[in-house]
Design a protein around this motif. Structure first.
Motif, PDB file in Angstrom:
ATOM      1  N   TYR A  51       1.077  -6.758  -8.438  1.00  0.00           N
ATOM      2  CA  TYR A  51       0.809  -7.630  -7.072  1.00  0.00           C
ATOM      3  C   TYR A  51      -0.261  -8.531  -7.092  1.00  0.00           C
ATOM      4  O   TYR A  51      -0.195  -9.463  -6.899  1.00  0.00           O
ATOM      5  CB  TYR A  51       0.972  -6.721  -6.019  1.00  0.00           C
ATOM      6  N   ASN A 112       0.790  -8.489  -1.732  1.00  0.00           N
ATOM      7  CA  ASN A 112       2.353  -8.299  -1.784  1.00  0.00           C
ATOM      8  C   ASN A 112       2.559  -8.342  -0.247  1.00  0.00           C
ATOM      9  O   ASN A 112       1.915  -7.375   0.322  1.00  0.00           O
ATOM     10  CB  ASN A 112       2.844  -6.952  -2.497  1.00  0.00           C
ATOM     11  N   ASN A 113       3.606  -8.852   0.147  1.00  0.00           N
ATOM     12  CA  ASN A 113       4.099  -8.684   1.537  1.00  0.00           C
ATOM     13  C   ASN A 113       5.640  -8.727   1.796  1.00  0.00           C
ATOM     14  O   ASN A 113       6.280  -9.529   1.152  1.00  0.00           O
ATOM     15  CB  ASN A 113       3.583 -10.104   2.279  1.00  0.00           C
ATOM     16  N   ASN A 114       5.936  -7.772   2.202  1.00  0.00           N
ATOM     17  CA  ASN A 114       7.761  -7.453   2.392  1.00  0.00           C
ATOM     18  C   ASN A 114       7.910  -7.936   3.988  1.00  0.00           C
ATOM     19  O   ASN A 114       7.117  -7.631   4.757  1.00  0.00           O
ATOM     20  CB  ASN A 114       8.055  -6.178   2.199  1.00  0.00           C
ATOM     21  N   TYR A 115       9.086  -8.458   4.286  1.00  0.00           N
ATOM     22  CA  TYR A 115       9.451  -8.900   5.676  1.00  0.00           C
ATOM     23  C   TYR A 115      11.104  -8.924   5.746  1.00  0.00           C
ATOM     24  O   TYR A 115      11.314  -9.302   6.805  1.00  0.00           O
ATOM     25  CB  TYR A 115       8.790 -10.207   5.944  1.00  0.00           C
ATOM     26  N   LYS A 117      13.084  -6.674   4.851  1.00  0.00           N
ATOM     27  CA  LYS A 117      13.861  -5.597   4.898  1.00  0.00           C
ATOM     28  C   LYS A 117      13.842  -4.989   6.558  1.00  0.00           C
ATOM     29  O   LYS A 117      13.076  -5.588   7.239  1.00  0.00           O
ATOM     30  CB  LYS A 117      12.942  -4.322   4.022  1.00  0.00           C
ATOM     31  N   ASN A 120       9.257  -2.571   6.228  1.00  0.00           N
ATOM     32  CA  ASN A 120       8.505  -3.789   5.283  1.00  0.00           C
ATOM     33  C   ASN A 120       6.920  -3.042   5.286  1.00  0.00           C
ATOM     34  O   ASN A 120       6.547  -2.397   6.102  1.00  0.00           O
ATOM     35  CB  ASN A 120       8.559  -4.952   5.974  1.00  0.00           C
ATOM     36  N   THR A 249       5.784 -14.185   7.295  1.00  0.00           N
ATOM     37  CA  THR A 249       6.042 -14.356   6.081  1.00  0.00           C
ATOM     38  C   THR A 249       5.373 -15.012   5.386  1.00  0.00           C
ATOM     39  O   THR A 249       5.551 -15.368   4.138  1.00  0.00           O
ATOM     40  CB  THR A 249       7.504 -15.320   6.154  1.00  0.00           C
TER      41      THR A 249
END
Length: 275
Positions: A51, A112-115, A117, A120, A249
């Protein structure tokens, strides 16, 4: 196809061994907390390195926006400092924090950034070597981001507010009526405040802030503005949709919050429970 079958037949013993080894390692990690924690730390180390590499590329292309955010924050801090200078003598001024309690803010980079799902997470380029621990709050200059869950020496993972398991105390800025901040898994720009009593003075456009009733976030950190709201079937509690101040985001840098009085408060609460 025949070559694949022949390969599997020739190496069936090795394949069976690897399969059984994988199953045994999985069962060991799942059933022993020590091995599980070591595995999580190792996984954080490996994924953190990957990442970090990709984050360097993303950061380069977003430098202009990050610099703009820093300029905006510096402007607010300078304005606040000017206000303090007008009302207080500098020699008597020792704490510039506007939050109740004792908190330390540490800067960190989001790698790292999840948004997209339902559950997250973020990965930060800071770990135990920088004093990061579980259950520390994570914010930006615009609002809250989440809570630290796992920590390795150099990295940490954060449960995003865009996570179905996230539960954060929040309240109306103009009153002390509070509820629980959750996310319904739909729009990454909108979260929900539930269990707000119907007696609360709720109005579109009102600001929602952290409530300060937990040991993680101080009271008064901005979250967002009310978009709309509705009462439940019993007409006893509101469910409020909140437009986030943060763009979840696009997160580059964050602050990790340490409540320096947390352990003392926990010890006191445990003593009270025991009595």
């Amino acid at each position: 196809m025949q070559q694949i079958i022949n390969f599997l037949i020739r190496n069936k013993n090795n394949i069976l061994f690897l399969l059984l080894l994988s199953v045994s390692l999985f069962l060991t990690i799942q059933s022993h907390s020590y091995q599980k924690s070591k595995f999580i730390s190792s996984a954080n180390f490996v994924s953190g390195g990957i990442y970090s590499w990709t984050s360097n590329i993303n950061t380069y292309f977003n430098l202009e926006e990050y610099n703009l955010r820093l300029l905006e924050e510096n402007q607010r801090l300078r304005t606040r400092l000017a206000t303090y200078e007008d009302s207080l003598e500098i020699k008597d001024f020792t704490d510039t924090s506007s939050y109740e309690g004792s908190y330390i803010f540490r800067a960190s980079e989001v790698i790292n950034n999840n948004y997209a799902k339902v559950d997250n997470y973020l990965t930060l380029k800071s770990g135990s070597r920088e004093g990061i621990e579980r259950d520390m709050g994570v914010v930006t200059s615009k609002g809250i981001v989440g809570i630290v869950e796992n920590v390795s020496p150099n990295y940490s993972t954060v449960i995003s507010i865009l996570n179905s398991n996230s539960r954060i105390n929040a309240q109306l800025k103009k009153s002390n009526h509070f509820g629980t901040l959750v996310w319904n898994g739909e729009d990454p720009n909108v979260v929900q405040l539930i269990d707000v009593p119907a007696i609360a003075p709720v109005t579109k456009g009102d600001t929602i802030i952290t409530g300060g009733r937990s040991l993680i976030f101080p009271k008064g950190i901005p979250i967002g503005d009310i978009i709309d709201y509705e009462l439940d079937q019993s007409e006893s509690y509101y469910t409020i949709n909140i437009g986030l101040f943060n763009d979840m985001t696009n997160l580059g840098y964050v602050y990790i919050i340490e409540n320096t009085a947390q352990e003392e408060i926990k010890e006191l609460q445990n003593i009270t429970k025991d009595e």
